[in-house]
Design an enzyme around this catalytic site. Structure first.
Site, short mmCIF file in Angstrom:
data_model
loop_
_atom_site.label_atom_id
_atom_site.label_comp_id
_atom_site.label_asym_id
_atom_site.label_seq_id
_atom_site.Cartn_x
_atom_site.Cartn_y
_atom_site.Cartn_z
N LYS A 199 4.00 -1.85 12.03
CA LYS A 199 4.98 -1.00 12.72
C LYS A 199 5.17 0.33 11.98
CE LYS A 199 8.44 -3.50 13.99
NZ LYS A 199 9.70 -4.26 14.08
N LYS A 247 9.71 -2.51 3.39
CA LYS A 247 10.90 -2.36 4.24
C LYS A 247 10.90 -3.44 5.30
CE LYS A 247 14.29 0.47 5.54
NZ LYS A 247 15.14 -0.72 5.63
N ASP A 262 4.22 6.22 11.54
CA ASP A 262 4.11 7.08 10.35
C ASP A 262 5.35 7.06 9.46
OD1 ASP A 262 1.51 7.92 10.92
OD2 ASP A 262 2.24 9.45 12.30
N SER A 313 15.98 3.99 9.96
CA SER A 313 16.24 3.49 8.60
C SER A 313 15.58 4.39 7.57
CB SER A 313 15.68 2.07 8.43
OG SER A 313 16.61 1.12 8.86
N LYS A 345 10.15 -8.70 4.98
CA LYS A 345 11.17 -9.35 5.83
C LYS A 345 11.89 -10.41 5.01
CE LYS A 345 12.55 -9.04 10.11
NZ LYS A 345 12.45 -7.78 10.91
N HIS A 354 0.84 -1.21 0.00
CA HIS A 354 0.00 0.00 0.00
C HIS A 354 0.86 1.25 0.00
CE1 HIS A 354 0.93 -0.14 4.26
NE2 HIS A 354 0.45 1.08 4.41
P1 NAD Z 1 21.22 -9.80 17.27
O1 NAD Z 1 21.57 -10.93 16.40
O2 NAD Z 1 22.06 -8.58 17.22
O3 NAD Z 1 21.14 -10.25 18.80
C1 NAD Z 1 20.37 -11.30 19.26
C2 NAD Z 1 20.94 -11.74 20.60
O4 NAD Z 1 20.06 -12.68 21.21
C3 NAD Z 1 22.31 -12.39 20.48
O5 NAD Z 1 23.20 -11.83 21.41
C4 NAD Z 1 22.01 -13.86 20.79
O6 NAD Z 1 23.11 -14.55 21.37
C5 NAD Z 1 20.85 -13.73 21.75
N1 NAD Z 1 20.07 -14.94 21.90
C6 NAD Z 1 19.85 -15.91 20.99
N2 NAD Z 1 19.06 -16.88 21.53
C7 NAD Z 1 18.78 -16.49 22.79
C8 NAD Z 1 18.04 -17.05 23.86
N3 NAD Z 1 17.40 -18.22 23.72
N4 NAD Z 1 17.97 -16.41 25.05
C9 NAD Z 1 18.60 -15.21 25.19
N5 NAD Z 1 19.33 -14.63 24.22
C10 NAD Z 1 19.42 -15.25 23.04
O7 NAD Z 1 19.69 -9.46 16.92
P2 NAD Z 1 18.94 -8.08 17.09
O8 NAD Z 1 19.11 -7.31 15.85
O9 NAD Z 1 19.30 -7.49 18.40
O10 NAD Z 1 17.42 -8.58 17.09
C11 NAD Z 1 16.81 -9.08 18.27
C12 NAD Z 1 15.30 -9.02 18.12
O11 NAD Z 1 14.91 -7.66 17.89
C13 NAD Z 1 14.73 -9.81 16.94
O12 NAD Z 1 13.43 -10.27 17.30
C14 NAD Z 1 14.59 -8.77 15.85
O13 NAD Z 1 13.62 -9.12 14.89
C15 NAD Z 1 14.16 -7.58 16.68
N6 NAD Z 1 14.41 -6.27 16.06
C16 NAD Z 1 15.65 -5.90 15.64
C17 NAD Z 1 15.83 -4.64 15.09
C18 NAD Z 1 17.19 -4.14 14.67
O14 NAD Z 1 17.28 -2.94 14.29
N7 NAD Z 1 18.23 -4.92 14.73
C19 NAD Z 1 14.75 -3.76 14.92
C20 NAD Z 1 13.49 -4.17 15.38
C21 NAD Z 1 13.34 -5.43 15.95
#
Ligand code: NAD
Length: 479
Positions: free
Chosen positions: A95, A71, A100, A370, A107, A66
């Site tokens: 999100k 992203k 906005d 972003s 993904k 839409h």
């Molecule tokens: P990342 O890979 O940088 O870090 C993830 C961390 O979680 C690692 O340190 C890993 O060792 C740890 N981990 C893995 N399994 C685990 C468990 N069972 N218990 C505890 N810790 C565990 O990932 P990220 O970018 O920080 O993303 C984390 C979450 O945030 C995801 O759900 C992602 O979709 C969400 N997210 C990330 C962003 C971003 O900008 N990176 C933005 C929005 C949402």
């Protein structure tokens, strides 16, 4: 409630349906909003360092067109599958609407344990993945723009932009094909920290509402709030650092192989710097050298159930389930990760009066910054580059007027500190804080319209559905 496992995409849709029932939109329109428009599943070959060949499974899902581009991050994890990318793409759509950001949701994912591959192998996987997306028109500044997620970071984004621009050298805006890039490759200051910083802004805004804190039996303000963070990756580590800076007490940290807990408070900065110093594949909570008195638990699930005021799951989905929800002690859960609470657990906790700040609002700081990076790439100019000095001169003129009309004379040190113009980092952080705090109060208003009978997740879905519905109504159905 049935014991049948519910897929991640179904969990997202259950939350959607609960909110949709409270809107007045036609069923057909709601069905268009909910559907995942396109999913591309492909297999790519990897020649490993030892010469053997491996088949790698990869996906890209575009949930809603839409608004364009779509992203969403790319994750490297053994848990990646079609259902997961569709669920995460849907969350991206909602999100973006809540904060906005004028994008649809997408993904991507590659089913690998990135710790098991060398840097060269990861580079070959990432470049081939990008090439496959280019072939099918699933990437581009106006089409679909990936970003980092679980298991990926600025390094992978640099490989993506390099591959994309190598294949489309004449595209002036090519750097905008991906965000979360290193600064020297068109990245933006504050992107790496953005999601965690946003989660911290949200947590502080939540704690600042005295009325809500009273209902939870907590005092207003972030100072002294006892926080547990799950995950020491990008989101979790910055969340812990910024919350500690704001005055919260970090009492627990949960990683994949252990838990640290100390009611007196942990030193987030020391822990994060030691954690980051450990190489890929070497990371382990057991290897951290820390002062005495800190409890170390091996059962990572127990970590979520330890005593605290605020729990921030920032690692993976499906961490808080109907099984462990009754044992969760936190009064506030701020979802740093995507989908950390199942829809059943979310309902149980809300009924118990726990305040859950939903993922598709709480962790939106990443996609917001972003968006700023994408704008910077299209404009080919750093934010603040043209106005910083003009602002400084204007502030100095105001201060000189104050001097002329009062007895006060400012020293040069006072003048230069009070008359600073905004640079890129200031502007990014200001846009981030303003958007996250404004959105929170908007969600509270939606909740109030419904007599405070709905949780914040439902309020955030109602907000997203209403905004996306307007888009579809304005656009009509083509042809
Ligand atoms: P990342 O890979 O940088 O870090 C993830 C961390 O979680 C690692 O340190 C890993 O060792 C740890 N981990 C893995 N399994 C685990 C468990 N069972 N218990 C505890 N810790 C565990 O990932 P990220 O970018 O920080 O993303 C984390 C979450 O945030 C995801 O759900 C992602 O979709 C969400 N997210 C990330 C962003 C971003 O900008 N990176 C933005 C929005 C949402």
């Amino acid at each position: 409630m049935s014991n049948q496992p519910v897929s991640f995409f179904d969990q997202v849709n259950r939350n959607f349906d609960r909110a949709a029932a409270l809107t007045k939109h036609a069923p057909g329109l709601l069905a268009i909003i909910k559907a995942c428009n396109s999913v591309y599943h492909f297999n790519l070959p990897l020649e490993r360092d030892d010469g053997s060949i491996e088949v790698i499974h990869a996906w890209r899902a575009e949930h809603s067109h839409h608004k364009l581009p779509t992203k969403g991050g790319i994750r490297y994890s053994l848990g990646v599958n079609e259902d997961e990318v569709m669920a995460l793409a849907a969350l991206m759509t909602y999100k973006c609407a809540v904060v906005d950001v004028p994008f649809g949701g997408a993904k991507g994912g590659i089913r690998i344990d990135s710790r098991k591959y060398s840097k060269g192998e990861l580079e070959r996987i990432t470049r081939r993945y990008t090439f496959e997306l280019v072939k099918k028109n699933f990437i581009g500044p106006g089409i679909d723009v990936p970003a980092p997620d679980f298991g990926t970071g600025a390094r992978e984004m640099a490989w993506i932009v390099d591959t994309y621009t190598a294949l489309s050298p004449d595209k002036l805006e090519g750097a905008a094909c991906v965000t979360g890039k290193p600064l020297a490759q068109g990245g933006i200051r504050g992107r790496a920290e953005a999601t965690g910083r946003g989660v911290a802004f949200v947590t502080r805004a939540v704690c600042n509402v005295g009325e809500d804190m009273k209902q939870l039996g907590l005092s207003p303000g972030i100072e002294g709030k006892r926080v547990i963070v799950q995950g020491l990756g990008n989101v979790g580590s910055y969340t812990a650092l910024f919350l500690q800076e704001m005055g919260a007490t970090l009492v627990g940290l949960i990683e994949f192989d252990g838990v640290l807990y100390d009611p007196r408070g942990l030193d987030a900065a020391a822990i994060v710097s030691q954690w980051n110093a450990l190489g890929r594949g070497e990371k382990s909570i057991q290897k951290l050298v820390l002062p005495g008195g800190i409890q170390r638990l091996e059962n990572v699930q127990e970590g979520l159930e330890l005593d605290c005021d605020i729990l921030i799951p920032a690692a993976l989905e499906n961490q808080i389930t109907e099984e462990n929800a009754p044992r969760i002690k936190a009064r506030i859960i701020v979802e740093g990760a995507n989908g950390p609470t199942t829809s059943g657990a979310s309902e149980m906790l809300s009924q118990r009066g726990v305040l859950i700040v939903p993922d598709h609002y709480a962790n939106a700081g990443g996609v917001l910054v972003s968006y700023f990076e994408w704008l910077k790439n299209l404009a080919h100019v750093r934010f603040g580059r043209m106005e910083k000095r003009a602002e400084e001169l204007a502030f100095r003129r105001i201060l000189k007027t104050v001097e002329r009309n009062t007895e006060r004379t400012f020293s040069e040190a006072e003048l230069s500190s009070a008359a600073q113009g905004s640079d890129e980092a200031d502007l990014v952080n200001s846009g981030l804080e303003d958007t996250m705090v404004t959105a929170f109060h908007h969600l509270r208003e939606i909740r109030a319209v419904h007599g405070n009978e709905i949780d914040l997740r439902t309020a955030a879905f109602i907000d997203a559905i209403n905004k996306i519905a307007i888009s579809y109504q304005d656009l009509g159905i083509f042809p």
